[in-house]
Design a protein around this motif. Sequence first.
Motif, PDB file in Angstrom:
ATOM      1  N   ASP A  99      36.000  42.626  44.272  1.00 15.83           N
ATOM      2  CA  ASP A  99      35.105  41.606  44.798  1.00 15.83           C
ATOM      3  C   ASP A  99      35.416  41.378  46.270  1.00 15.83           C
ATOM      4  N   ALA A 100      34.471  40.782  46.960  1.00 12.78           N
ATOM      5  CA  ALA A 100      34.642  40.362  48.344  1.00 12.78           C
ATOM      6  C   ALA A 100      34.061  38.962  48.441  1.00 12.78           C
ATOM      7  N   MET A 101      34.929  37.985  48.671  1.00 11.25           N
ATOM      8  CA  MET A 101      34.471  36.597  48.698  1.00 11.25           C
ATOM      9  C   MET A 101      35.399  35.756  49.561  1.00 11.25           C
ATOM     10  N   GLU A 102      34.856  34.702  50.122  1.00 12.11           N
ATOM     11  CA  GLU A 102      35.632  33.745  50.918  1.00 12.11           C
ATOM     12  C   GLU A 102      36.542  34.436  51.926  1.00 12.11           C
ATOM     13  N   ASN A 103      36.009  35.417  52.641  1.00 12.22           N
ATOM     14  CA  ASN A 103      36.765  36.165  53.645  1.00 12.22           C
ATOM     15  C   ASN A 103      37.951  36.936  53.070  1.00 12.22           C
ATOM     16  N   LYS A 104      37.852  37.338  51.805  1.00 13.40           N
ATOM     17  CA  LYS A 104      38.924  38.087  51.151  1.00 13.40           C
ATOM     18  C   LYS A 104      38.322  39.256  50.399  1.00 13.40           C
ATOM     19  N   PHE A 105      39.065  40.341  50.346  1.00 10.67           N
ATOM     20  CA  PHE A 105      38.719  41.472  49.496  1.00 10.67           C
ATOM     21  C   PHE A 105      39.680  41.453  48.317  1.00 10.67           C
ATOM     22  N   ILE A 106      39.151  41.440  47.107  1.00  8.55           N
ATOM     23  CA  ILE A 106      39.961  41.430  45.889  1.00  8.55           C
ATOM     24  C   ILE A 106      40.062  42.879  45.405  1.00  8.55           C
ATOM     25  N   VAL A 107      41.293  43.385  45.316  1.00  2.99           N
ATOM     26  CA  VAL A 107      41.510  44.765  44.897  1.00  2.99           C
ATOM     27  C   VAL A 107      42.541  44.812  43.780  1.00  2.99           C
ATOM     28  N   THR A 108      42.500  45.882  42.998  1.00  3.37           N
ATOM     29  CA  THR A 108      43.530  46.129  41.998  1.00  3.37           C
ATOM     30  C   THR A 108      44.048  47.543  42.211  1.00  3.37           C
ATOM     31  N   GLY A 109      45.265  47.760  41.803  1.00  2.30           N
ATOM     32  CA  GLY A 109      45.858  49.080  41.937  1.00  2.30           C
ATOM     33  C   GLY A 109      47.272  49.063  41.416  1.00  2.30           C
ATOM     34  N   THR A 110      47.903  50.186  41.533  1.00  2.00           N
ATOM     35  CA  THR A 110      49.285  50.322  41.077  1.00  2.00           C
ATOM     36  C   THR A 110      50.217  49.543  41.995  1.00  2.00           C
ATOM     37  N   ILE A 111      51.098  48.779  41.406  1.00  2.00           N
ATOM     38  CA  ILE A 111      52.096  48.036  42.171  1.00  2.00           C
ATOM     39  C   ILE A 111      53.407  48.811  42.132  1.00  2.00           C
ATOM     40  N   THR A 112      53.912  49.138  43.317  1.00  2.00           N
ATOM     41  CA  THR A 112      55.217  49.797  43.420  1.00  2.00           C
ATOM     42  C   THR A 112      56.163  48.865  44.159  1.00  2.00           C
ATOM     43  N   ALA A 113      57.439  49.180  44.141  1.00  2.00           N
ATOM     44  CA  ALA A 113      58.420  48.353  44.853  1.00  2.00           C
ATOM     45  C   ALA A 113      58.085  48.291  46.344  1.00  2.00           C
ATOM     46  N   GLU A 114      57.627  49.404  46.902  1.00  2.00           N
ATOM     47  CA  GLU A 114      57.272  49.436  48.319  1.00  2.00           C
ATOM     48  C   GLU A 114      56.082  48.523  48.602  1.00  2.00           C
ATOM     49  N   THR A 115      55.089  48.547  47.727  1.00  2.00           N
ATOM     50  CA  THR A 115      53.911  47.691  47.887  1.00  2.00           C
ATOM     51  C   THR A 115      54.318  46.229  47.837  1.00  2.00           C
ATOM     52  N   VAL A 116      55.175  45.865  46.913  1.00  2.00           N
ATOM     53  CA  VAL A 116      55.626  44.476  46.785  1.00  2.00           C
ATOM     54  C   VAL A 116      56.365  44.053  48.046  1.00  2.00           C
ATOM     55  N   ALA A 117      57.217  44.904  48.588  1.00  2.00           N
ATOM     56  CA  ALA A 117      57.953  44.571  49.811  1.00  2.00           C
ATOM     57  C   ALA A 117      56.997  44.358  50.971  1.00  2.00           C
ATOM     58  N   GLN A 118      55.986  45.200  51.092  1.00  2.00           N
ATOM     59  CA  GLN A 118      55.016  45.050  52.176  1.00  2.00           C
ATOM     60  C   GLN A 118      54.233  43.758  52.027  1.00  2.00           C
ATOM     61  N   ARG A 119      53.861  43.425  50.832  1.00  2.00           N
ATOM     62  CA  ARG A 119      53.067  42.211  50.595  1.00  2.00           C
ATOM     63  C   ARG A 119      53.885  40.959  50.878  1.00  2.00           C
ATOM     64  N   THR A 120      55.154  40.934  50.509  1.00  2.00           N
ATOM     65  CA  THR A 120      55.938  39.729  50.710  1.00  2.00           C
ATOM     66  C   THR A 120      56.342  39.564  52.180  1.00  2.00           C
ATOM     67  N   ASP A 121      56.382  40.661  52.941  1.00  2.00           N
ATOM     68  CA  ASP A 121      56.724  40.587  54.359  1.00  2.00           C
ATOM     69  C   ASP A 121      55.521  40.292  55.237  1.00  2.00           C
ATOM     70  N   ASN A 122      54.322  40.360  54.688  1.00  2.00           N
ATOM     71  CA  ASN A 122      53.115  40.193  55.477  1.00  2.00           C
ATOM     72  C   ASN A 122      52.373  38.933  55.019  1.00  2.00           C
ATOM     73  N   PRO A 123      52.320  37.889  55.871  1.00  2.00           N
ATOM     74  CA  PRO A 123      51.678  36.639  55.449  1.00  2.00           C
ATOM     75  C   PRO A 123      50.150  36.744  55.301  1.00  2.00           C
ATOM     76  N   VAL A 124      49.547  37.806  55.832  1.00  2.00           N
ATOM     77  CA  VAL A 124      48.100  37.961  55.746  1.00  2.00           C
ATOM     78  C   VAL A 124      47.674  38.483  54.383  1.00  2.00           C
ATOM     79  N   ILE A 125      48.544  39.244  53.712  1.00  3.89           N
ATOM     80  CA  ILE A 125      48.249  39.808  52.397  1.00  3.89           C
ATOM     81  C   ILE A 125      48.805  38.885  51.328  1.00  3.89           C
ATOM     82  N   ARG A 126      47.959  38.493  50.377  1.00  3.95           N
ATOM     83  CA  ARG A 126      48.438  37.602  49.298  1.00  3.95           C
ATOM     84  C   ARG A 126      48.189  38.225  47.967  1.00  3.95           C
TER      85      ARG A 126
END
Length: 84
Positions: free
Chosen positions: A57-84
């Motif tokens: 979905d794309a709503m309220e200035n956000k793109f909602i996506v799903t995908g595989t979560i890896t340790a690297e992805t989690v680290a990138q998401r927690t270090d980046n305040p723009v990605i929630r």
Amino acid sequence: MTEKFQQDRMEMTPLEHFNKWFQEELKLTSVRIPTACCLYTIGTDNFPNARFVSLKDAMENKFIVTGTITAETVAQRTDNPVIR
């Protein structure tokens, strides 16, 4: 450009314009996974990192996506305040 296209561009936000285009494309496409897209972020090593996700979905200035979560992805998401 047609007059209608110019009028639509003036009255719609970029996200509304994207949603209109995306819904039209979903009706017309014959590809197997029409919501597949490539998401790029900057990795913890400061290099670009790409992965394929499914746009839900794309709503309220956000793109909602799903995908595989890896340790690297989690680290990138927690270090980046723009990605929630």
